[in-house]
Design an enzyme around this catalytic site. Sequence first.
Site, PDB file in Angstrom:
ATOM      1  N   HIS A  72      66.185 -22.170  -1.618  1.00 25.80           N
ATOM      2  CA  HIS A  72      66.776 -21.678  -2.873  1.00 25.80           C
ATOM      3  C   HIS A  72      66.909 -20.162  -2.819  1.00 25.80           C
ATOM      4  O   HIS A  72      65.938 -19.455  -2.594  1.00 25.80           O
ATOM      5  CB  HIS A  72      65.907 -22.081  -4.071  1.00 25.80           C
ATOM      6  CG  HIS A  72      66.148 -23.482  -4.540  1.00 25.80           C
ATOM      7  ND1 HIS A  72      66.185 -23.842  -5.864  1.00 25.80           N
ATOM      8  CD2 HIS A  72      66.396 -24.610  -3.844  1.00 25.80           C
ATOM      9  CE1 HIS A  72      66.441 -25.131  -5.967  1.00 25.80           C
ATOM     10  NE2 HIS A  72      66.564 -25.630  -4.744  1.00 25.80           N
ATOM     11  N   TYR A 201      64.120 -21.574 -15.779  1.00 20.08           N
ATOM     12  CA  TYR A 201      62.935 -21.322 -16.616  1.00 20.08           C
ATOM     13  C   TYR A 201      63.449 -20.864 -17.976  1.00 20.08           C
ATOM     14  O   TYR A 201      64.199 -19.884 -18.046  1.00 20.08           O
ATOM     15  CB  TYR A 201      62.089 -20.179 -16.053  1.00 20.08           C
ATOM     16  CG  TYR A 201      61.402 -20.425 -14.726  1.00 20.08           C
ATOM     17  CD1 TYR A 201      62.062 -20.260 -13.514  1.00 20.08           C
ATOM     18  CD2 TYR A 201      60.054 -20.768 -14.692  1.00 20.08           C
ATOM     19  CE1 TYR A 201      61.406 -20.447 -12.296  1.00 20.08           C
ATOM     20  CE2 TYR A 201      59.388 -20.955 -13.471  1.00 20.08           C
ATOM     21  CZ  TYR A 201      60.072 -20.794 -12.286  1.00 20.08           C
ATOM     22  OH  TYR A 201      59.426 -20.975 -11.087  1.00 20.08           O
ATOM     23  N   PRO A 293      50.838 -22.078 -13.769  1.00 22.15           N
ATOM     24  CA  PRO A 293      51.863 -22.455 -12.789  1.00 22.15           C
ATOM     25  C   PRO A 293      53.171 -21.657 -12.870  1.00 22.15           C
ATOM     26  O   PRO A 293      53.960 -21.696 -11.921  1.00 22.15           O
ATOM     27  CB  PRO A 293      52.118 -23.935 -13.078  1.00 22.15           C
ATOM     28  CG  PRO A 293      51.612 -24.155 -14.461  1.00 22.15           C
ATOM     29  CD  PRO A 293      50.516 -23.175 -14.692  1.00 22.15           C
ATOM     30  N   LYS A 297      52.777 -19.926  -8.016  1.00 17.89           N
ATOM     31  CA  LYS A 297      51.960 -19.157  -7.068  1.00 17.89           C
ATOM     32  C   LYS A 297      50.739 -19.915  -6.532  1.00 17.89           C
ATOM     33  O   LYS A 297      50.164 -19.513  -5.514  1.00 17.89           O
ATOM     34  CB  LYS A 297      51.483 -17.850  -7.725  1.00 17.89           C
ATOM     35  CG  LYS A 297      52.590 -16.850  -7.920  1.00 17.89           C
ATOM     36  CD  LYS A 297      52.997 -16.203  -6.604  1.00 17.89           C
ATOM     37  CE  LYS A 297      54.386 -15.633  -6.615  1.00 17.89           C
ATOM     38  NZ  LYS A 297      55.383 -16.341  -5.828  1.00 17.89           N
ATOM     39  N   TYR A 385      58.314 -13.111  -6.714  1.00 22.92           N
ATOM     40  CA  TYR A 385      58.623 -14.544  -6.700  1.00 22.92           C
ATOM     41  C   TYR A 385      58.714 -15.078  -5.271  1.00 22.92           C
ATOM     42  O   TYR A 385      58.214 -16.157  -4.967  1.00 22.92           O
ATOM     43  CB  TYR A 385      59.932 -14.811  -7.465  1.00 22.92           C
ATOM     44  CG  TYR A 385      60.137 -16.275  -7.796  1.00 22.92           C
ATOM     45  CD1 TYR A 385      59.633 -16.821  -8.973  1.00 22.92           C
ATOM     46  CD2 TYR A 385      60.830 -17.116  -6.923  1.00 22.92           C
ATOM     47  CE1 TYR A 385      59.808 -18.165  -9.283  1.00 22.92           C
ATOM     48  CE2 TYR A 385      61.010 -18.458  -7.218  1.00 22.92           C
ATOM     49  CZ  TYR A 385      60.503 -18.980  -8.398  1.00 22.92           C
ATOM     50  OH  TYR A 385      60.678 -20.316  -8.692  1.00 22.92           O
TER      51      TYR A 385
HETATM   52  P1  FAD Z   1      43.149 -28.764  -4.224  1.00 23.84           P
HETATM   53  O1  FAD Z   1      44.556 -29.173  -4.042  1.00 23.84           O
HETATM   54  O2  FAD Z   1      42.517 -28.932  -5.554  1.00 23.84           O
HETATM   55  O3  FAD Z   1      42.301 -29.541  -3.134  1.00 23.84           O
HETATM   56  C1  FAD Z   1      40.895 -29.586  -3.152  1.00 23.84           C
HETATM   57  C2  FAD Z   1      40.423 -30.846  -2.478  1.00 23.84           C
HETATM   58  O4  FAD Z   1      38.997 -30.853  -2.479  1.00 23.84           O
HETATM   59  C3  FAD Z   1      40.845 -32.092  -3.248  1.00 23.84           C
HETATM   60  O5  FAD Z   1      41.441 -33.017  -2.361  1.00 23.84           O
HETATM   61  C4  FAD Z   1      39.547 -32.630  -3.844  1.00 23.84           C
HETATM   62  O6  FAD Z   1      39.543 -34.036  -3.962  1.00 23.84           O
HETATM   63  C5  FAD Z   1      38.533 -32.126  -2.831  1.00 23.84           C
HETATM   64  N1  FAD Z   1      37.187 -31.997  -3.396  1.00 23.84           N
HETATM   65  C6  FAD Z   1      36.840 -31.541  -4.626  1.00 23.84           C
HETATM   66  N2  FAD Z   1      35.515 -31.569  -4.772  1.00 23.84           N
HETATM   67  C7  FAD Z   1      35.006 -32.053  -3.622  1.00 23.84           C
HETATM   68  C8  FAD Z   1      33.698 -32.337  -3.185  1.00 23.84           C
HETATM   69  N3  FAD Z   1      32.629 -32.124  -3.984  1.00 23.84           N
HETATM   70  N4  FAD Z   1      33.500 -32.829  -1.945  1.00 23.84           N
HETATM   71  C9  FAD Z   1      34.579 -33.043  -1.123  1.00 23.84           C
HETATM   72  N5  FAD Z   1      35.853 -32.816  -1.495  1.00 23.84           N
HETATM   73  C10 FAD Z   1      36.067 -32.326  -2.731  1.00 23.84           C
HETATM   74  N6  FAD Z   1      50.813 -24.892  -8.397  1.00 23.84           N
HETATM   75  C11 FAD Z   1      52.060 -24.516  -8.385  1.00 23.84           C
HETATM   76  O7  FAD Z   1      52.379 -23.559  -7.664  1.00 23.84           O
HETATM   77  N7  FAD Z   1      52.995 -25.190  -9.129  1.00 23.84           N
HETATM   78  C12 FAD Z   1      52.660 -26.300  -9.899  1.00 23.84           C
HETATM   79  O8  FAD Z   1      53.492 -26.897 -10.537  1.00 23.84           O
HETATM   80  C13 FAD Z   1      51.335 -26.706  -9.950  1.00 23.84           C
HETATM   81  N8  FAD Z   1      50.937 -27.767 -10.694  1.00 23.84           N
HETATM   82  C14 FAD Z   1      49.610 -28.108 -10.710  1.00 23.84           C
HETATM   83  C15 FAD Z   1      49.159 -29.179 -11.504  1.00 23.84           C
HETATM   84  C16 FAD Z   1      47.795 -29.518 -11.547  1.00 23.84           C
HETATM   85  C17 FAD Z   1      47.320 -30.688 -12.418  1.00 23.84           C
HETATM   86  C18 FAD Z   1      46.861 -28.770 -10.795  1.00 23.84           C
HETATM   87  C19 FAD Z   1      45.375 -29.118 -10.833  1.00 23.84           C
HETATM   88  C20 FAD Z   1      47.329 -27.728  -9.996  1.00 23.84           C
HETATM   89  C21 FAD Z   1      48.684 -27.385  -9.955  1.00 23.84           C
HETATM   90  N9  FAD Z   1      49.153 -26.331  -9.166  1.00 23.84           N
HETATM   91  C22 FAD Z   1      50.434 -25.959  -9.153  1.00 23.84           C
HETATM   92  C23 FAD Z   1      48.299 -25.570  -8.326  1.00 23.84           C
HETATM   93  C24 FAD Z   1      48.327 -26.070  -6.872  1.00 23.84           C
HETATM   94  O9  FAD Z   1      48.521 -27.442  -6.855  1.00 23.84           O
HETATM   95  C25 FAD Z   1      47.007 -25.665  -6.269  1.00 23.84           C
HETATM   96  O10 FAD Z   1      46.959 -24.255  -6.257  1.00 23.84           O
HETATM   97  C26 FAD Z   1      46.761 -26.228  -4.876  1.00 23.84           C
HETATM   98  O11 FAD Z   1      46.588 -27.612  -4.937  1.00 23.84           O
HETATM   99  C27 FAD Z   1      45.518 -25.575  -4.266  1.00 23.84           C
HETATM  100  O12 FAD Z   1      45.152 -26.250  -3.114  1.00 23.84           O
HETATM  101  P2  FAD Z   1      43.642 -26.369  -2.692  1.00 23.84           P
HETATM  102  O13 FAD Z   1      43.659 -27.114  -1.408  1.00 23.84           O
HETATM  103  O14 FAD Z   1      42.997 -25.046  -2.747  1.00 23.84           O
HETATM  104  O15 FAD Z   1      42.940 -27.232  -3.842  1.00 23.84           O
HETATM  105  C1  DHB Z   2      57.569 -26.110  -9.930  1.00 28.08           C
HETATM  106  C2  DHB Z   2      56.396 -25.690 -10.461  1.00 28.08           C
HETATM  107  C3  DHB Z   2      56.269 -24.392 -10.870  1.00 28.08           C
HETATM  108  O1  DHB Z   2      55.105 -23.955 -11.364  1.00 28.08           O
HETATM  109  C4  DHB Z   2      57.305 -23.500 -10.775  1.00 28.08           C
HETATM  110  O2  DHB Z   2      57.150 -22.229 -11.207  1.00 28.08           O
HETATM  111  C5  DHB Z   2      58.474 -23.909 -10.222  1.00 28.08           C
HETATM  112  C6  DHB Z   2      58.614 -25.227  -9.806  1.00 28.08           C
HETATM  113  C7  DHB Z   2      57.729 -27.513  -9.498  1.00 28.08           C
HETATM  114  O3  DHB Z   2      56.761 -28.281  -9.614  1.00 28.08           O
HETATM  115  O4  DHB Z   2      58.817 -27.893  -9.074  1.00 28.08           O
END
Ligand code: FAD
Ligand code: DHB
Length: 390
Positions: A72, A201, A293, A297, A385
Amino acid sequence: MRTQVAIIGAGPSGLLLSQLLHKAGVDCVVFERRSPEYVLSRIRAGVLEQGTVDMLEQAGVSERMRKEGLPHDGFTMAVGDTRLRIDLNGLTSGKNVMVYGQTEVTKDLMDAHEARSAQVIYEAENVTPHDFETDHPRVTYEKDGVSHEITCDFICGCDGYHGVSRTSVPKAAITEFEKVYPFGWLGILSYVKPVDHELIYANHPNGFALASMRSETLSRYYIQVPAGTDVNKWSDDALWDELKIRLGAQAAANMETGPTIEKSIAPLRSFVSEPLRFGRMFLAGDAAHIVPPTGAKGLNLAASDIHYLSNGLIEFYGEKSSAGVDHYSQKALSRIWKAERFSWWMTSILHQFPDLGAFNARIQQSEMDYLASSHAAQVSLAENYVGLPF
Ligand code: FAD
Ligand code: DHB
């Protein structure tokens, strides 16, 4: 059992770290409390910065993303009566972002792990880091009712906001910064054509809305809802009607509607814990910080933490230098706070804040009018961004 690096959590941070360490010949084991199917069922982020794309390339997991991901070059912001296309490409001398879902990134990483029979222990219960303030850290866990212990050189807490790593650190050793917003995002996925070829947005008097996508046939939409909203209160019909109102007449005219295949609410929060290193344990990704979100980021910040952390660990084993791991916390936090600032700013300009009233509405409109009239302001938005340099 022994390994060099024990990684807690098989989300994008943990799997990307394990993949990069493996490529550099560093031995590691990943512990995940959920099943692979559960991890893949969590629909989350959708926009990858150039730096994240480059890291997936470096990790050898970019083939499907290159084929199926959607580059994009820009997106639209609409606040009140002002509608503005942000030309990411033109404003950043040729940079762009890639629309490719977190689920797909995770699947590609899981497939790469499976292909090399990597050690990822799913459904590991009671995973606990121990003795990380000493030179002999270890991790204990249970699998199928049997207790196990693994000794290691380092523990990496990649276990998300609700993980065990951060909460294992004594309270006095950690400082937490938090801002909770009085609303969440209700997100849906639906097999309908996206309303536009770029993201929109919008800040409407009814609240924020975002039109995004996962492919040319799969759309992702979000609306702002008050904190504590019951997702079941929103029927599909009511949601489509609200999206049409908030995204404006042009989008409404182009909007295809259909059944939703996912509907959930994510609360909005800004959170940082400092530092990111406690002896021989590091925190990375959502275990250490959360951004609202807006601006996409969260996942990208997790990837940049892993950039600094994997380089530090590879340097430790390859060059026998601890400089990289010693500077990990400071380097990663400097970038984390800039992304926290940007996500907070995007959230402030694009949402309705119930308690801030008419003054805030005027400030939001003037922020948007300034953006529309200032090339410098647009450059600043675009460079954040697409992602600040590592
Ligand atoms: P996570 O993806 O949370 O992974 C952590 C892993 O650790 C999980 O698989 C979990 O099961 C595991 N875990 C937890 N506790 C334990 C334990 N005690 N023992 C073993 N394993 C464990 N970001 C965006 O940029 N855009 C979005 O639209 C967006 N939507 C989101 C919606 C939701 C509901 C959430 C929660 C987050 C969202 N985010 C979004 C943020 C983005 O998804 C996260 O920043 C990203 O997943 C971070 O990755 P991570 O691997 O650090 O953590
Ligand atoms: C999406 C999520 C976001 O937080 C954003 O800023 C843009 C796109 C998405 O899930 O597609």
